[in-house]
Design a protein around this motif. Structure first.
Motif, PDB file in Angstrom:
ATOM      1  N   ARG A  84      17.312 108.531 -25.167  1.00  0.00           N
ATOM      2  CA  ARG A  84      17.071 107.235 -25.783  1.00  0.00           C
ATOM      3  C   ARG A  84      16.335 106.280 -24.857  1.00  0.00           C
ATOM      4  NH1 ARG A  84      22.658 104.987 -28.002  1.00  0.00           N
ATOM      5  NH2 ARG A  84      22.066 103.555 -26.362  1.00  0.00           N
ATOM      6  N   SER A  85      15.597 105.397 -25.472  1.00  0.00           N
ATOM      7  CA  SER A  85      15.091 104.208 -24.780  1.00  0.00           C
ATOM      8  C   SER A  85      15.872 102.979 -25.217  1.00  0.00           C
ATOM      9  CB  SER A  85      13.600 103.999 -25.083  1.00  0.00           C
ATOM     10  OG  SER A  85      12.820 105.061 -24.571  1.00  0.00           O
ATOM     11  N   SER A  86      16.417 103.030 -26.435  1.00  0.00           N
ATOM     12  CA  SER A  86      17.152 101.904 -26.996  1.00  0.00           C
ATOM     13  C   SER A  86      18.506 101.764 -26.314  1.00  0.00           C
ATOM     14  CB  SER A  86      17.342 102.096 -28.506  1.00  0.00           C
ATOM     15  OG  SER A  86      17.926 103.361 -28.778  1.00  0.00           O
ATOM     16  N   GLU A  87      19.102 100.586 -26.485  1.00  0.00           N
ATOM     17  CA  GLU A  87      20.363 100.266 -25.814  1.00  0.00           C
ATOM     18  C   GLU A  87      21.490 100.058 -26.828  1.00  0.00           C
ATOM     19  OE1 GLU A  87      20.563 100.493 -22.669  1.00  0.00           O
ATOM     20  OE2 GLU A  87      18.447 100.532 -22.116  1.00  0.00           O
ATOM     21  N   GLU A  92      -2.482 102.504 -30.751  1.00  0.00           N
ATOM     22  CA  GLU A  92      -2.108 101.219 -30.165  1.00  0.00           C
ATOM     23  C   GLU A  92      -0.688 101.252 -29.607  1.00  0.00           C
ATOM     24  OE1 GLU A  92      -2.505  97.162 -29.074  1.00  0.00           O
ATOM     25  OE2 GLU A  92      -4.014  98.628 -29.728  1.00  0.00           O
ATOM     26  N   SER A  93       0.222 101.878 -30.334  1.00  0.00           N
ATOM     27  CA  SER A  93       1.625 101.912 -29.902  1.00  0.00           C
ATOM     28  C   SER A  93       1.885 102.923 -28.791  1.00  0.00           C
ATOM     29  CB  SER A  93       2.529 102.239 -31.095  1.00  0.00           C
ATOM     30  OG  SER A  93       2.469 101.217 -32.064  1.00  0.00           O
ATOM     31  N   LEU A  94       0.945 103.825 -28.565  1.00  0.00           N
ATOM     32  CA  LEU A  94       1.137 104.848 -27.540  1.00  0.00           C
ATOM     33  C   LEU A  94       0.606 104.424 -26.176  1.00  0.00           C
ATOM     34  CD1 LEU A  94       0.291 108.092 -29.556  1.00  0.00           C
ATOM     35  CD2 LEU A  94       2.534 107.172 -28.979  1.00  0.00           C
ATOM     36  N   ARG A  95       0.172 103.173 -26.073  1.00  0.00           N
ATOM     37  CA  ARG A  95      -0.285 102.694 -24.771  1.00  0.00           C
ATOM     38  C   ARG A  95       0.909 102.493 -23.852  1.00  0.00           C
ATOM     39  NH1 ARG A  95      -3.937  97.560 -25.145  1.00  0.00           N
ATOM     40  NH2 ARG A  95      -2.150  96.849 -26.373  1.00  0.00           N
ATOM     41  N   ILE A  96       0.810 103.001 -22.630  1.00  0.00           N
ATOM     42  CA  ILE A  96       1.884 102.842 -21.663  1.00  0.00           C
ATOM     43  C   ILE A  96       1.877 101.438 -21.074  1.00  0.00           C
ATOM     44  CG2 ILE A  96       2.873 103.764 -19.528  1.00  0.00           C
ATOM     45  CD1 ILE A  96       2.934 105.645 -21.952  1.00  0.00           C
ATOM     46  N   LEU A 102      11.817 112.926 -31.199  1.00  0.00           N
ATOM     47  CA  LEU A 102      12.844 111.900 -31.346  1.00  0.00           C
ATOM     48  C   LEU A 102      12.728 110.857 -30.236  1.00  0.00           C
ATOM     49  CD1 LEU A 102      15.446 110.768 -32.615  1.00  0.00           C
ATOM     50  CD2 LEU A 102      16.739 112.419 -31.231  1.00  0.00           C
ATOM     51  N   SER A 103      12.519 111.302 -29.011  1.00  0.00           N
ATOM     52  CA  SER A 103      12.381 110.367 -27.889  1.00  0.00           C
ATOM     53  C   SER A 103      11.180 109.450 -28.069  1.00  0.00           C
ATOM     54  CB  SER A 103      12.239 111.146 -26.569  1.00  0.00           C
ATOM     55  OG  SER A 103      13.454 111.740 -26.198  1.00  0.00           O
ATOM     56  N   ILE A 104      10.070 110.018 -28.542  1.00  0.00           N
ATOM     57  CA  ILE A 104       8.863 109.211 -28.734  1.00  0.00           C
ATOM     58  C   ILE A 104       9.095 108.144 -29.799  1.00  0.00           C
ATOM     59  CG2 ILE A 104       6.526 109.290 -29.705  1.00  0.00           C
ATOM     60  CD1 ILE A 104       6.060 111.860 -28.147  1.00  0.00           C
ATOM     61  N   ALA A 126       5.772 109.632 -19.654  1.00  0.00           N
ATOM     62  CA  ALA A 126       6.251 108.326 -19.196  1.00  0.00           C
ATOM     63  C   ALA A 126       7.712 108.120 -19.588  1.00  0.00           C
ATOM     64  CB  ALA A 126       5.379 107.215 -19.779  1.00  0.00           C
ATOM     65  N   ILE A 127       8.073 108.568 -20.782  1.00  0.00           N
ATOM     66  CA  ILE A 127       9.466 108.457 -21.219  1.00  0.00           C
ATOM     67  C   ILE A 127      10.364 109.354 -20.371  1.00  0.00           C
ATOM     68  CG2 ILE A 127      11.057 108.893 -23.140  1.00  0.00           C
ATOM     69  CD1 ILE A 127       8.742 108.264 -25.046  1.00  0.00           C
ATOM     70  N   GLN A 128       9.919 110.589 -20.169  1.00  0.00           N
ATOM     71  CA  GLN A 128      10.744 111.554 -19.432  1.00  0.00           C
ATOM     72  C   GLN A 128      10.921 111.161 -17.972  1.00  0.00           C
ATOM     73  OE1 GLN A 128       8.584 115.176 -20.304  1.00  0.00           O
ATOM     74  NE2 GLN A 128       9.887 115.643 -22.072  1.00  0.00           N
ATOM     75  N   SER A 129       9.969 110.425 -17.416  1.00  0.00           N
ATOM     76  CA  SER A 129      10.097 110.010 -16.021  1.00  0.00           C
ATOM     77  C   SER A 129      11.293 109.074 -15.815  1.00  0.00           C
ATOM     78  CB  SER A 129       8.810 109.320 -15.558  1.00  0.00           C
ATOM     79  OG  SER A 129       8.631 108.071 -16.220  1.00  0.00           O
ATOM     80  N   ARG A 130      11.789 108.486 -16.899  1.00  0.00           N
ATOM     81  CA  ARG A 130      12.916 107.552 -16.806  1.00  0.00           C
ATOM     82  C   ARG A 130      14.246 108.222 -17.117  1.00  0.00           C
ATOM     83  NH1 ARG A 130      10.086 102.688 -20.371  1.00  0.00           N
ATOM     84  NH2 ARG A 130       8.133 102.583 -19.199  1.00  0.00           N
ATOM     85  N   GLU A 131      14.233 109.493 -17.497  1.00  0.00           N
ATOM     86  CA  GLU A 131      15.466 110.142 -17.922  1.00  0.00           C
ATOM     87  C   GLU A 131      16.471 110.271 -16.788  1.00  0.00           C
ATOM     88  OE1 GLU A 131      14.850 113.830 -19.911  1.00  0.00           O
ATOM     89  OE2 GLU A 131      13.830 112.924 -21.633  1.00  0.00           O
ATOM     90  N   ALA A 132      16.030 110.730 -15.622  1.00  0.00           N
ATOM     91  CA  ALA A 132      16.959 110.937 -14.509  1.00  0.00           C
ATOM     92  C   ALA A 132      17.654 109.640 -14.091  1.00  0.00           C
ATOM     93  CB  ALA A 132      16.238 111.581 -13.333  1.00  0.00           C
ATOM     94  N   PRO A 133      16.915 108.526 -13.905  1.00  0.00           N
ATOM     95  CA  PRO A 133      17.604 107.268 -13.582  1.00  0.00           C
ATOM     96  C   PRO A 133      18.563 106.813 -14.676  1.00  0.00           C
ATOM     97  CG  PRO A 133      15.259 107.097 -13.080  1.00  0.00           C
ATOM     98  CD  PRO A 133      15.447 108.367 -13.827  1.00  0.00           C
ATOM     99  N   ARG A 134      18.196 107.047 -15.938  1.00  0.00           N
ATOM    100  CA  ARG A 134      19.088 106.657 -17.035  1.00  0.00           C
ATOM    101  C   ARG A 134      20.383 107.464 -16.988  1.00  0.00           C
ATOM    102  NH1 ARG A 134      17.674 103.716 -21.319  1.00  0.00           N
ATOM    103  NH2 ARG A 134      18.979 104.925 -22.740  1.00  0.00           N
ATOM    104  N   VAL A 135      20.280 108.758 -16.716  1.00  0.00           N
ATOM    105  CA  VAL A 135      21.477 109.596 -16.632  1.00  0.00           C
ATOM    106  C   VAL A 135      22.370 109.125 -15.495  1.00  0.00           C
ATOM    107  CG1 VAL A 135      22.319 111.917 -16.115  1.00  0.00           C
ATOM    108  CG2 VAL A 135      20.426 111.608 -17.712  1.00  0.00           C
ATOM    109  N   GLN A 136      21.773 108.781 -14.359  1.00  0.00           N
ATOM    110  CA  GLN A 136      22.554 108.287 -13.230  1.00  0.00           C
ATOM    111  C   GLN A 136      23.260 106.978 -13.583  1.00  0.00           C
ATOM    112  OE1 GLN A 136      19.723 108.037 -10.037  1.00  0.00           O
ATOM    113  NE2 GLN A 136      19.612 110.260  -9.750  1.00  0.00           N
TER     114      GLN A 136
END
Length: 447
Positions: free
Chosen positions: A73-76, A371-375, A272-274, A24-34
């Motif tokens: 990263r997920s953080s801003e 609990e924290s690993l729920r998408i 690290l990403s997780i 789920a995290i990796q699915s957002r990597e390409a849009p974040r890079v763009q």
């Protein structure tokens, strides 16, 4: 005595959960890079005009490492953008201040201009230079950080106005509202589609400044042979530390080290990403409260990579995450996260963070991560019994009283406490048992 094979069936059931969360995290990597690349293009366009207005300020196009980290990263958290100064750094005089000067744990200095230094004439103008009144035989004055920052701020404002007027940047993508006097970093908020990315623009002097830690061998086990020597050859750059002083900057070196870890097999960067995602969503409540930053967690990974140099430590995703967790918990319990290249500097000192509250969040996750690993809130996962009992915090305090515990064997004991020690190496098992015997009394008193 040890729980090496305990809960094998539960672990087998949990592994897909970790991988599901990672995907789920990796699915957002390409849009974040763009998004990052669009924002970076806007900023580089502005910096190019800054260079046109004043050639003393250069544009650094070698920012692949920043894009690479942003994708992880997920953080801003803000991203530093270094603006190299066009100065012959080797001709400068590096003047170390008195021992009483605050250095924030880093080496600080003043940049002196020697007398009769023709190559430095462009840096002897009043806007960036302060003549010396001390009557030195060698130095005629100094390049002053506060003046350099003031010039750069004015140039950024002028460049932004120019770029907007000539429509060379998208409308609404950038404004100078956040630029303020007296800052050591010039903050710019750049819009990229629906996302806004904050950049901290920092003037930097490129100078071959030695890093004793990198030149030693204590970090070598975590990295391929020769890696540290090659990275150390870059030196350490200088950035503003105060209105009058410069300090060493290790951002580039740490990013290079992180890139090296990404080239190794295993789940180092995945872990690290997780944890960065869990930190953002669970420990910081979606950035609603102050807490750990990506740089904190990156430092934890670098230390974990040295403490656990064996490839098998990183072969399993869940086990890789727990390598970071045991180091992080120890740092929070002792209130000390050593800088990777300057271990005498504590990254948690004077942070203003509630380390006790953060520790509780991290320990809760380490004990029952499901609990924290729920998408999504509708994603239900079976509950599991806590991985640890009472007394672990006392065990985590040991490195505060004796730095000798900052070893692989000690952290192997912690991994076993969390039931994720799966190494078959006999020497490591023996070393872990020896450490365990030293801590057995402490553990039995607090369990």
């Amino acid at each position: 005595m040890f729980a090496t094979c305990a809960l094998a069936s539960a672990v087998a059931h949990q592994v897909p959960l970790w991988h599901h969360y990672l995907l789920a995290i990796q699915s957002r990597e390409a849009p974040r890079v763009q998004d990052y690349q669009r924002a970076e293009n806007v900023l580089l366009t502005v910096l190019e005009h800054v260079h046109t207005l004043d050639p003393r300020f250069l544009v650094d196009y070698s920012r692949d490492l920043e894009a690479f980290q942003f994708a992880l990263r997920s953080s801003e958290d803000p991203l530093d953008v270094e603006v190299p100064l066009r100065v012959d750094a080797e001709a400068l005089l590096i003047e170390e201040p008195e021992a009483t000067e605050p250095g924030d744990g880093f080496e600080i200095c003043r940049l002196g201009v020697p007398k009769e230094a023709a190559v430095l004439e462009s840096w002897m103008t009043d806007d960036v230079f302060s003549a010396s009144s001390e009557g030195s035989d060698k130095c005629c004055g100094h390049i002053v950080p506060s003046k350099v920052l003031r010039v750069l701020k004015d140039l950024l404002v002028a460049a932004i106005v120019h770029c907007k007027h000539h429509s060379v940047i998208p409308p609404g993508s950038l404004n100078a509202a956040n630029l303020k006097e007296g800052q050591l970093r010039l903050s710019l908020l750049v819009s990229s589609g629906w996302r806004k990315i904050r950049f901290n623009v920092v003037p930097v002097v490129r100078k071959k400044h030695q890093v004793p830690t990198l030149e030693g061998s204590q970090l070598e086990p975590g990295f391929p042979e020769g890696t540290l020597r090659r990275i150390a050859s870059h030196g350490v750059d200088l950035v503003p530390a105060s209105g009058q002083h410069w300090r060493t900057s290790t951002g580039y070196l740490l990013s290079r080290l992180l890139g090296v870890l990404g080239s190794l097999p295993g789940h180092r960067l995945d872990s690290l990403s997780i944890l960065d995602r869990v930190n953002l969503e669970s420990w910081r409540g979606g950035s609603q409260s102050p807490g750990l930053t990506f740089d904190h967690l990156k430092t934890v990974l670098l230390w974990a990579s040295v403490l656990f140099p064996a490839p098998e430590d990183w072969a399993d995703l869940q086990g890789a995450v727990y390598r970071l967790l045991v180091v992080l918990l120890c740092c929070l319990a002792t209130g000390d996260l050593p800088h990777f290249l300057y271990p005498e500097r504590n990254l948690l000192q004077d942070s203003g963070l509630d380390l006790g509250a953060i520790y509780q969040c991290v320990e809760r996750f380490a004990s029952q991560p499901e609990e924290s690993l729920r998408i999504h809130v509708t994603h239900l996962s079976p509950g599991r019994p806590p991985r640890i009992g009472n007394g672990v915090k006392a065990l985590l305090q040991l490195p505060a009283s004796d730095r000798a515990y900052w070893t692989t064997a000690y952290f192997d004991v912690l991994l076993d406490k969390f039931q994720v020690f799966n190494i078959q190496d006999k020497d490591r098992i023996t070393a872990m048992q020896n450490i365990f015997q030293k801590t057995k009394t402490l553990g039995s008193e607090n369990s």
